[in-house]
Structures are given as C-alpha cells and as structure tokens.
Design a protein around this motif. Structure first.
Motif, PDB file in Angstrom:
ATOM      1  N   ILE A   1       0.841  -1.207   0.000  1.00 55.07           N
ATOM      2  CA  ILE A   1       0.000   0.000   0.000  1.00 55.07           C
ATOM      3  C   ILE A   1       0.873   1.254   0.000  1.00 55.07           C
ATOM      4  CG2 ILE A   1      -1.575   1.410   1.394  1.00 55.07           C
ATOM      5  CD1 ILE A   1      -2.837  -1.271   2.384  1.00 55.07           C
ATOM      6  N   ILE A   2       1.858   1.270   0.884  1.00 57.07           N
ATOM      7  CA  ILE A   2       2.719   2.448   0.997  1.00 57.07           C
ATOM      8  C   ILE A   2       3.467   2.700  -0.316  1.00 57.07           C
ATOM      9  CG2 ILE A   2       4.773   3.392   2.146  1.00 57.07           C
ATOM     10  CD1 ILE A   2       3.703   1.928   4.722  1.00 57.07           C
ATOM     11  N   LEU A   3       4.097   1.674  -0.847  1.00 50.81           N
ATOM     12  CA  LEU A   3       4.886   1.860  -2.066  1.00 50.81           C
ATOM     13  C   LEU A   3       4.006   2.122  -3.285  1.00 50.81           C
ATOM     14  CD1 LEU A   3       7.679  -0.847  -1.621  1.00 50.81           C
ATOM     15  CD2 LEU A   3       7.800   1.617  -1.175  1.00 50.81           C
ATOM     16  N   PHE A   4       2.898   1.406  -3.415  1.00 47.16           N
ATOM     17  CA  PHE A   4       2.049   1.568  -4.591  1.00 47.16           C
ATOM     18  C   PHE A   4       1.254   2.874  -4.531  1.00 47.16           C
ATOM     19  CE2 PHE A   4      -1.843   1.007  -7.048  1.00 47.16           C
ATOM     20  CZ  PHE A   4      -1.334   0.581  -8.268  1.00 47.16           C
ATOM     21  N   SER A   5       0.398   2.990  -3.553  1.00 45.51           N
ATOM     22  CA  SER A   5      -0.505   4.142  -3.498  1.00 45.51           C
ATOM     23  C   SER A   5       0.237   5.453  -3.250  1.00 45.51           C
ATOM     24  CB  SER A   5      -1.577   3.937  -2.424  1.00 45.51           C
ATOM     25  OG  SER A   5      -2.445   2.882  -2.803  1.00 45.51           O
ATOM     26  N   PHE A   6       1.148   5.445  -2.295  1.00 42.09           N
ATOM     27  CA  PHE A   6       1.810   6.700  -1.951  1.00 42.09           C
ATOM     28  C   PHE A   6       2.764   7.177  -3.035  1.00 42.09           C
ATOM     29  CE2 PHE A   6      -0.232   5.560   1.887  1.00 42.09           C
ATOM     30  CZ  PHE A   6      -0.392   6.719   2.627  1.00 42.09           C
ATOM     31  N   SER A   7       3.350   6.239  -3.793  1.00 45.31           N
ATOM     32  CA  SER A   7       4.180   6.678  -4.917  1.00 45.31           C
ATOM     33  C   SER A   7       3.311   7.304  -6.005  1.00 45.31           C
ATOM     34  CB  SER A   7       5.011   5.520  -5.481  1.00 45.31           C
ATOM     35  OG  SER A   7       4.192   4.532  -6.069  1.00 45.31           O
ATOM     36  N   ILE A   8       2.110   6.774  -6.203  1.00 49.97           N
ATOM     37  CA  ILE A   8       1.186   7.383  -7.164  1.00 49.97           C
ATOM     38  C   ILE A   8       0.811   8.788  -6.700  1.00 49.97           C
ATOM     39  CG2 ILE A   8      -1.164   7.302  -8.113  1.00 49.97           C
ATOM     40  CD1 ILE A   8      -0.856   4.254  -8.284  1.00 49.97           C
ATOM     41  N   TYR A   9       0.492   8.939  -5.414  1.00 50.05           N
ATOM     42  CA  TYR A   9       0.159  10.274  -4.898  1.00 50.05           C
ATOM     43  C   TYR A   9       1.318  11.244  -5.151  1.00 50.05           C
ATOM     44  CZ  TYR A   9      -3.256   7.536  -2.160  1.00 50.05           C
ATOM     45  OH  TYR A   9      -4.241   6.675  -1.757  1.00 50.05           O
ATOM     46  N   GLY A  10       2.517  10.800  -4.845  1.00 50.29           N
ATOM     47  CA  GLY A  10       3.688  11.648  -5.043  1.00 50.29           C
ATOM     48  C   GLY A  10       3.929  11.990  -6.499  1.00 50.29           C
ATOM     49  N   LEU A  11       3.778  11.008  -7.375  1.00 50.51           N
ATOM     50  CA  LEU A  11       3.962  11.249  -8.812  1.00 50.51           C
ATOM     51  C   LEU A  11       2.948  12.253  -9.342  1.00 50.51           C
ATOM     52  CD1 LEU A  11       4.693   7.632 -10.067  1.00 50.51           C
ATOM     53  CD2 LEU A  11       6.193   9.605 -10.398  1.00 50.51           C
ATOM     54  N   VAL A  12       1.693  12.059  -8.980  1.00 48.11           N
ATOM     55  CA  VAL A  12       0.626  12.932  -9.475  1.00 48.11           C
ATOM     56  C   VAL A  12       0.789  14.351  -8.940  1.00 48.11           C
ATOM     57  CG1 VAL A  12      -1.861  13.374  -9.372  1.00 48.11           C
ATOM     58  CG2 VAL A  12      -1.039  11.080  -9.885  1.00 48.11           C
TER      59      VAL A  12
END
Length: 122
Positions: free
Chosen positions: A76-87
């Motif tokens: 969850i941390i790596l997948f979702s939070f990396s998407i949040y950061g990228l966006v």
C-alpha cells in the motif's frame, strides 16, 4: 502478527483513503488534469481495497502470518503513496521520476500478499 495490529493498520489505511479520496475529489479537482485525477483515484482505490483486506484478515484469523501483513502494508505504501507523489509533483511541474519504479514494486508486494494469503488458507 496480532489481529489487533492488523485491524488497526487496516482501519488507519481506510481512514486515510477516505481523506485522500475527498481531498482528490474536492481540492485537487481544480488543479489536476483528468488523467492525473484518474491516477490519483487508482491509488485511493487500491489503498482502500487492501485496507479492507487487512481488516477482514484481522477479524478472521487468530494468528496472521507476518508475511501477509508486511506485503499488504508495504505494498500500500509503495504503490498508493508513490502514485500520490507522482501525481502531485507532476501537477507542480516537478515530477519526482524516482517514484516511477517504486509503484510496480508496491504492486508486486500486493500480489505477493494475495499469494501468501492463498497459501495460508491451504
């Protein structure tokens, strides 16, 4: 891993999923492009799906293999939070490209969590 820790983690991720979803739907709607908003929503959805899984697992197992817990939690941390950061970084014109390779690693951990959950049933 105790059921209480797993339930707490699932509830925490679920709570933040609702907060991030509302933030995306209201505050970011005017800032993000349609594609960026869709990507942000994918992160929110996957976070919620796996938060619910942690919650259900916590209530249905007297002892949860720590492998399952850590795969879902780190996933969850790596997948979702990396998407949040990228966006969010892309919306500011300074895309944090180093986050790009982190997203699929998070996805692999989520898949691994499901695999270990399947193994634990048998």
């Amino acid at each position: 891993m105790t059921p209480q820790i797993v339930i707490f983690t699932g509830a925490l991720f679920a709570m933040f999923s609702v907060i991030f979803g509302a933030f995306g739907a209201h505050a970011l709607k005017k800032i993000l492009s349609t594609d960026q908003l869709n990507s942000f929503e994918v992160g929110v959805k996957y976070q919620m799906y796996h938060a619910i899984v942690l919650f259900v697992v916590g209530f249905n197992f007297s002892s949860i293999p720590s492998t399952i817990y850590w795969c879902f939690t780190l996933g969850i941390i790596l997948f979702s939070f990396s998407i949040y950061g990228l966006v969010l970084s892309d919306s500011k014109g300074k895309k944090l490209r180093f986050l790009g390779p982190i997203t699929p690693l998070g996805g692999l951990l989520l898949v691994a969590g499901w695999f270990f959950l399947l193994l634990s049933v048998f």
